[in-house]
Design an enzyme around this catalytic site. Structure first.
Site, short mmCIF file in Angstrom:
data_model
loop_
_atom_site.label_atom_id
_atom_site.label_comp_id
_atom_site.label_asym_id
_atom_site.label_seq_id
_atom_site.Cartn_x
_atom_site.Cartn_y
_atom_site.Cartn_z
N GLU A 64 0.91 -1.34 -0.12
CA GLU A 64 -0.03 -0.12 -0.06
C GLU A 64 0.76 1.37 -0.02
OE1 GLU A 64 -2.93 -0.20 3.45
OE2 GLU A 64 -3.44 2.07 2.69
N LYS B 132 -6.81 -0.65 11.79
CA LYS B 132 -6.22 -1.09 10.45
C LYS B 132 -4.91 -0.24 10.19
CE LYS B 132 -5.75 -1.39 5.75
NZ LYS B 132 -4.86 -0.30 5.05
N ASP C 138 4.34 -14.99 11.15
CA ASP C 138 2.97 -15.30 10.70
C ASP C 138 2.07 -14.28 11.06
OD1 ASP C 138 0.69 -16.34 10.59
OD2 ASP C 138 0.99 -18.31 11.27
N HIS D 271 -1.99 10.66 0.56
CA HIS D 271 -2.15 9.46 0.16
C HIS D 271 -2.39 9.33 -1.39
CE1 HIS D 271 -3.89 5.24 -0.12
NE2 HIS D 271 -3.59 5.15 1.11
P1 NAD Z 1 9.47 -24.13 15.28
O1 NAD Z 1 8.66 -25.28 15.01
O2 NAD Z 1 10.68 -23.87 14.12
O3 NAD Z 1 10.15 -24.18 16.65
C1 NAD Z 1 11.09 -23.43 17.06
C2 NAD Z 1 12.44 -24.22 17.19
O4 NAD Z 1 13.42 -23.51 17.51
C3 NAD Z 1 12.36 -25.03 18.19
O5 NAD Z 1 12.90 -26.48 17.79
C4 NAD Z 1 13.40 -24.43 19.25
O6 NAD Z 1 14.12 -25.48 20.19
C5 NAD Z 1 14.30 -23.71 18.41
N1 NAD Z 1 14.96 -22.75 18.92
C6 NAD Z 1 16.50 -22.45 18.76
N2 NAD Z 1 16.60 -21.09 19.30
C7 NAD Z 1 15.68 -20.78 20.27
C8 NAD Z 1 15.44 -19.79 21.04
N3 NAD Z 1 16.42 -18.72 21.40
N4 NAD Z 1 14.30 -19.75 21.65
C9 NAD Z 1 13.08 -20.47 21.43
N5 NAD Z 1 13.41 -21.69 20.48
C10 NAD Z 1 14.39 -21.93 19.87
O7 NAD Z 1 8.70 -22.60 15.38
P2 NAD Z 1 7.34 -22.31 16.23
O8 NAD Z 1 7.79 -20.78 16.53
O9 NAD Z 1 7.10 -23.24 17.38
O10 NAD Z 1 6.16 -22.18 15.36
C11 NAD Z 1 6.06 -21.02 14.26
C12 NAD Z 1 5.45 -21.63 12.86
O11 NAD Z 1 4.27 -22.35 13.21
C13 NAD Z 1 5.10 -20.68 12.06
O12 NAD Z 1 5.55 -20.78 10.83
C14 NAD Z 1 3.61 -20.59 12.24
O13 NAD Z 1 3.07 -20.05 10.97
C15 NAD Z 1 3.48 -21.93 12.43
N6 NAD Z 1 1.82 -22.28 12.97
C16 NAD Z 1 1.06 -21.32 13.36
C17 NAD Z 1 -0.17 -21.72 13.89
C18 NAD Z 1 -1.32 -20.60 14.26
O14 NAD Z 1 -0.72 -19.47 14.69
N7 NAD Z 1 -2.42 -21.02 14.93
C19 NAD Z 1 -0.68 -23.03 13.85
C20 NAD Z 1 0.22 -24.14 13.28
C21 NAD Z 1 1.59 -23.59 12.95
#
Ligand code: NAD
Length: 446
Positions: free
Chosen positions: A84, A267, A283, A380
């Site tokens: 935008e 928004k 996300d 805008h």
């Molecule tokens: P992820 O599955 O990659 O988990 C994070 C990983 O990073 C873990 O294995 C953790 O051990 C590691 N890690 C390394 N350094 C770290 C630190 N300093 N702090 C924390 N962890 C560390 O990612 P996630 O964050 O669990 O999930 C995010 C993803 O899930 C996004 O892609 C999202 O779109 C998706 N998702 C979202 C929904 C929702 O919002 N409803 C549902 C399902 C999946």
């Protein structure tokens, strides 16, 4: 040693290549790395094919930077990915006004996410709640065993809550496991926890397992940002700063009293926040869901920010949940997302949340100031004119020329841009053949 600054005067006037050099000097990120991570959107089709399903290509969006952002005394050049027009310029301008009052101050909650386990066919909800609370330590230990990597990094399960939903006829309870996700957004981690503890919870409740998933209403992971803007920097050609403060406070009250206005107010905030969220590979659907659910938490949809007068200053504050990661998800595989974090100099999720919320508040300030003064359309449409010029077929230096002509003529339409382009190109051809006459480019008849 780079002196990290977010003030780059004249940035908008130079070419894309020159801007990359300026950002490189200001942030210490190698200019060649900036080019590599951004050209062609940083993502080729083969890599994209690993992200999602049925890939046939990628889809580009503009990647700009917001300047002048200062949060808790640190300067950040903040990347924004948004289609935008005027969002980036507006946030930069507003951040400059906030800077005159000392910048943004932010505080961020611990990164606690909520894992929800729904239990159904629970005949005696109070007894189930007692049994689950009595087994709290056992459940939290189970949750920690399911996420050893997180535990090793100092995160892990922090608490447990039981809520009875509906009436006794619904026979439904939900258990919340509260998990500190450190620098991850946490969705996958939290879902893992929910699945690990669900069977044990169902046995304790004498019921059945229902859904096992995180809540995007992560209201224990909020960020709060404040700013103070001196009246004099808010003034416009037509209004003094004091009148602008009054106008902005009225705009805030309007949003506080009317959900129809609150939706648009929010928004404007999400214009800034989403753009940072996307630029960092996070996300944005999760962030949007959390923000709007939080805005409605009182039962009435409300603004996420409010503005008040304090003496001769305007004071703004915003509060919302923000589940952002600096690790995990698609972050590690998207070169542009990694570049964004490097440019901001951010490694911790809490710092990223503070910056994103600050840019949201800046975007909101720009919008309410424009609405309370000139109206939104003037600025805008001037920026929109460039997209219109592009749509009419202008390229390179023609874009700015044609945009300026249609703005001046107050006719920002593709038709008008096409006519101006015809005149401009005819004139250029005639000049090139030495047959210039004194016809000026304009919008036919306008
Ligand atoms: P992820 O599955 O990659 O988990 C994070 C990983 O990073 C873990 O294995 C953790 O051990 C590691 N890690 C390394 N350094 C770290 C630190 N300093 N702090 C924390 N962890 C560390 O990612 P996630 O964050 O669990 O999930 C995010 C993803 O899930 C996004 O892609 C999202 O779109 C998706 N998702 C979202 C929904 C929702 O919002 N409803 C549902 C399902 C999946």
């Amino acid at each position: 040693m780079t002196k990290r600054t977010s003030q780059l005067p004249g940035f908008y006037k130079v070419t894309v290549t020159e801007r990359r050099t300026l950002v490189s000097e200001a942030t210490g990120v190698d200019a060649a790395a900036i080019a590599r991570s951004l050209d062609a959107g940083g993502l080729d089709a083969d890599t994209a094919d690993k992200f999602v399903e049925n890939v046939i290509g990628t889809y580009g969006l503009p990647y700009g930077v917001t300047l002048n952002v200062r949060v808790n005394g640190h300067d950040h050049v903040v990347p924004m990915v948004v289609e935008e027009p005027s969002v980036v310029a507006a946030a930069s301008n507003a951040a400059k006004m906030v800077r005159a009052g000392g910048g943004f101050t932010a505080e961020v909650d611990a990164p606690i996410m909520i894992s929800q386990v729904q239990l159904v066919d629970v005949a005696d909800a109070p007894a189930a709640e007692r049994a689950i609370l009595a087994a709290k330590d056992e459940i939290l230990a189970m949750a920690d065993r399911a996420t050893p990597g997180l535990l090793a990094r100092g995160g892990g399960a922090r608490g447990l809550e039981v809520r009875t939903l509906g009436t006794p006829e619904d026979r439904m309870i939900v258990v919340h496991i509260l998990v500190d996700c450190r620098d991850a957004m946490g969705a996958n981690l939290i879902n893992t926890v929910a699945e690990a503890v669900a069977d044990r919870l169902a046995r304790l409740a004498n019921g059945k397992v229902g859904l096992r998933i995180l809540s995007n209403l992560c209201d224990k992971r909020c960020v709060r940002v404040r700013c103070r803007v001196p009246a004099e920097v808010l003034a416009t050609d037509e209004m003094d700063g004091q009148a602008v403060i009054d106008g902005i406070v009225n705009a805030s009250r309007f949003a506080e009293l009317d959900p129809y206005r609150a939706a648009t107010h929010n928004k404007g905030i999400m214009n800034g926040i989403d753009a940072v969220v996307i630029a960092t590979g996070n996300d944005w659907r999760a962030v949007e869901a959390g923000a709007h659910a939080y805005a409605a938490r009182s039962g009435r949809y409300s603004p996420l920010s409010i503005w008040r007068r304090d003496g001769d200053s305007l004071v703004g504050s915003i509060e919302l949940p923000l589940a952002l990661g600096t690790v995990g998800g698609t972050l590690r595989v998207h070169p542009s997302a990694r570049l964004s974090l490097a440019m901001m100099g951010v490694t911790e999720a809490s710092e990223l949340a503070a910056i994103a919320a600050a840019v949201g508040l800046a975007s909101n300030l720009a919008a309410v100031r424009a609405l309370a003064t000139d109206g939104i359309q003037r600025g805008h449409m001037a920026l929109h004119a460039r997209s219109v010029a592009l749509a009419a077929g202008a390229s390179g230096a023609e874009v700015e020329r044609i945009a300026a002509i249609i703005v001046e003529a107050r006719d920002i339409t593709v038709e008008a841009a096409r006519r101006a382009l015809d005149v401009l190109r005819t004139e250029r051809r005639e000049n090139a053949t030495g047959a210039a006459d004194d016809q000026r480019p304009g919008i036919g008849g306008a």
